[in-house]
Motif scaffolding. Structure first.
Motif, PDB file in Angstrom:
ATOM      1  N   GLU A  10      37.859 -24.535 -36.695  1.00  0.00           N
ATOM      2  CA  GLU A  10      37.237 -23.762 -35.505  1.00  0.00           C
ATOM      3  C   GLU A  10      35.916 -23.343 -35.620  1.00  0.00           C
ATOM      4  N   VAL A  11      35.570 -22.703 -36.902  1.00  0.00           N
ATOM      5  CA  VAL A  11      34.258 -22.231 -37.243  1.00  0.00           C
ATOM      6  C   VAL A  11      33.559 -23.389 -37.151  1.00  0.00           C
ATOM      7  N   ILE A  12      33.725 -24.618 -37.821  1.00  0.00           N
ATOM      8  CA  ILE A  12      32.897 -25.656 -37.851  1.00  0.00           C
ATOM      9  C   ILE A  12      32.431 -26.360 -36.503  1.00  0.00           C
ATOM     10  N   THR A  13      33.616 -26.622 -35.763  1.00  0.00           N
ATOM     11  CA  THR A  13      33.313 -26.914 -34.541  1.00  0.00           C
ATOM     12  C   THR A  13      32.095 -26.110 -33.475  1.00  0.00           C
ATOM     13  N   GLN A  14      32.411 -24.751 -33.623  1.00  0.00           N
ATOM     14  CA  GLN A  14      31.521 -23.987 -32.886  1.00  0.00           C
ATOM     15  C   GLN A  14      30.158 -23.891 -33.590  1.00  0.00           C
ATOM     16  N   LEU A  15      30.198 -24.018 -34.909  1.00  0.00           N
ATOM     17  CA  LEU A  15      28.638 -24.300 -35.542  1.00  0.00           C
ATOM     18  C   LEU A  15      27.831 -25.383 -35.055  1.00  0.00           C
ATOM     19  N   SER A  16      28.836 -26.594 -35.035  1.00  0.00           N
ATOM     20  CA  SER A  16      28.329 -27.581 -34.550  1.00  0.00           C
ATOM     21  C   SER A  16      27.719 -27.690 -33.231  1.00  0.00           C
ATOM     22  N   ALA A  17      28.525 -26.951 -32.573  1.00  0.00           N
ATOM     23  CA  ALA A  17      27.789 -26.964 -30.844  1.00  0.00           C
ATOM     24  C   ALA A  17      26.622 -26.079 -30.913  1.00  0.00           C
ATOM     25  N   VAL A  18      26.528 -25.066 -31.866  1.00  0.00           N
ATOM     26  CA  VAL A  18      25.372 -24.256 -31.900  1.00  0.00           C
ATOM     27  C   VAL A  18      24.001 -25.078 -32.447  1.00  0.00           C
ATOM     28  N   SER A  19      24.260 -25.692 -33.558  1.00  0.00           N
ATOM     29  CA  SER A  19      23.417 -26.837 -34.029  1.00  0.00           C
ATOM     30  C   SER A  19      22.874 -27.843 -32.832  1.00  0.00           C
ATOM     31  N   SER A  20      23.678 -28.340 -32.024  1.00  0.00           N
ATOM     32  CA  SER A  20      23.531 -29.279 -31.071  1.00  0.00           C
ATOM     33  C   SER A  20      22.442 -28.751 -30.103  1.00  0.00           C
ATOM     34  N   ALA A  21      23.051 -27.405 -29.572  1.00  0.00           N
ATOM     35  CA  ALA A  21      22.133 -26.842 -28.463  1.00  0.00           C
ATOM     36  C   ALA A  21      20.677 -26.643 -29.027  1.00  0.00           C
ATOM     37  N   ILE A  22      20.583 -26.228 -30.240  1.00  0.00           N
ATOM     38  CA  ILE A  22      19.258 -25.756 -30.782  1.00  0.00           C
ATOM     39  C   ILE A  22      18.352 -27.096 -30.949  1.00  0.00           C
ATOM     40  N   ASP A  23      19.344 -28.231 -31.086  1.00  0.00           N
ATOM     41  CA  ASP A  23      18.538 -29.358 -31.514  1.00  0.00           C
ATOM     42  C   ASP A  23      17.908 -29.888 -30.084  1.00  0.00           C
ATOM     43  N   ARG A  24      18.730 -29.750 -29.121  1.00  0.00           N
ATOM     44  CA  ARG A  24      18.291 -30.135 -27.794  1.00  0.00           C
ATOM     45  C   ARG A  24      17.256 -29.490 -27.113  1.00  0.00           C
ATOM     46  N   ALA A  25      17.330 -28.405 -27.473  1.00  0.00           N
ATOM     47  CA  ALA A  25      16.330 -27.326 -27.024  1.00  0.00           C
ATOM     48  C   ALA A  25      14.920 -27.834 -27.704  1.00  0.00           C
ATOM     49  N   GLY A  26      14.988 -27.981 -29.000  1.00  0.00           N
ATOM     50  CA  GLY A  26      13.754 -28.613 -29.858  1.00  0.00           C
ATOM     51  C   GLY A  26      13.098 -29.816 -29.301  1.00  0.00           C
ATOM     52  N   PHE A  27      14.125 -30.798 -29.028  1.00  0.00           N
ATOM     53  CA  PHE A  27      13.627 -31.965 -28.461  1.00  0.00           C
ATOM     54  C   PHE A  27      13.163 -31.963 -27.069  1.00  0.00           C
ATOM     55  N   ALA A  28      13.604 -30.905 -26.211  1.00  0.00           N
ATOM     56  CA  ALA A  28      13.114 -30.742 -24.855  1.00  0.00           C
ATOM     57  C   ALA A  28      11.603 -30.321 -25.017  1.00  0.00           C
ATOM     58  N   ILE A  29      11.618 -29.285 -26.058  1.00  0.00           N
ATOM     59  CA  ILE A  29      10.105 -28.771 -26.218  1.00  0.00           C
ATOM     60  C   ILE A  29       9.065 -29.711 -26.562  1.00  0.00           C
ATOM     61  N   ILE A  30       9.568 -30.958 -27.551  1.00  0.00           N
ATOM     62  CA  ILE A  30       8.696 -31.654 -27.939  1.00  0.00           C
ATOM     63  C   ILE A  30       8.302 -32.880 -26.964  1.00  0.00           C
ATOM     64  N   ALA A  31       9.460 -33.012 -26.284  1.00  0.00           N
ATOM     65  CA  ALA A  31       9.083 -33.871 -25.247  1.00  0.00           C
ATOM     66  C   ALA A  31       8.266 -33.427 -24.081  1.00  0.00           C
ATOM     67  N   SER A  32       8.348 -32.505 -23.728  1.00  0.00           N
ATOM     68  CA  SER A  32       7.193 -31.733 -22.899  1.00  0.00           C
ATOM     69  C   SER A  32       5.974 -31.715 -23.595  1.00  0.00           C
ATOM     70  N   ALA A  33       5.718 -31.513 -24.754  1.00  0.00           N
ATOM     71  CA  ALA A  33       4.453 -31.322 -25.394  1.00  0.00           C
ATOM     72  C   ALA A  33       3.981 -32.934 -25.246  1.00  0.00           C
ATOM     73  N   MET A  34       4.850 -34.022 -25.689  1.00  0.00           N
ATOM     74  CA  MET A  34       4.253 -35.367 -25.596  1.00  0.00           C
ATOM     75  C   MET A  34       3.909 -35.432 -23.976  1.00  0.00           C
ATOM     76  N   ARG A  35       4.509 -35.327 -23.329  1.00  0.00           N
ATOM     77  CA  ARG A  35       4.233 -35.566 -21.849  1.00  0.00           C
ATOM     78  C   ARG A  35       2.832 -34.812 -21.420  1.00  0.00           C
ATOM     79  N   ASP A  36       2.572 -33.713 -22.049  1.00  0.00           N
ATOM     80  CA  ASP A  36       1.328 -32.808 -21.550  1.00  0.00           C
ATOM     81  C   ASP A  36       0.066 -33.545 -22.366  1.00  0.00           C
ATOM     82  N   CYS A  37       0.534 -34.172 -23.938  1.00  0.00           N
ATOM     83  CA  CYS A  37      -0.615 -34.895 -24.684  1.00  0.00           C
ATOM     84  C   CYS A  37      -0.973 -36.135 -23.824  1.00  0.00           C
TER      85      CYS A  37
END
Length: 94
Positions: free
Chosen positions: A39-66
């Motif tokens: 159960e802990v690993i399942t939830q930890l995986s969800a946290v990791s995925s959410a943080i990764d998606r946020a990071g990708f969204a920030i980088i994608a925005s920076a790429m569009r701006d560049c």
């Protein structure tokens, strides 16, 4: 390099990170309570995925701006440096 995130996109990213923060708090509680490791690993995986998606969204925005800036600015060397920086950030999340 600074690439501002648009206000609507910033709200979506902030919401995603708040959800991840809540999930992480839940994981901490689960660990403290001695919950089943699956159960802990399942939830930890969800946290990791959410943080990764946020990071990708920030980088994608920076790429569009560049890319928009590159349409205006013609310095090929600077453009290459900015894109290399973005590529390194992107790969750091992979």
């Amino acid at each position: 390099m600074s690439a501002p995130v648009g206000s609507e996109e910033a709200k979506r990213i902030a919401n995603r990170l708040r959800r991840a923060q809540g999930q992480l708090a839940a994981v901490l509680t689960m660990v403290e309570e001695g919950r089943d490791c699956r159960e802990v690993i399942t939830q930890l995986s969800a946290v990791s995925s959410a943080i990764d998606r946020a990071g990708f969204a920030i980088i994608a925005s920076a790429m569009r701006d560049c890319l928009r800036e590159d349409e205006v600015e013609g310095d090929e060397a600077e453009r290459a440096v900015r894109m290399a920086d973005l590529e390194r950030m992107f790969l750091s999340l992979a």
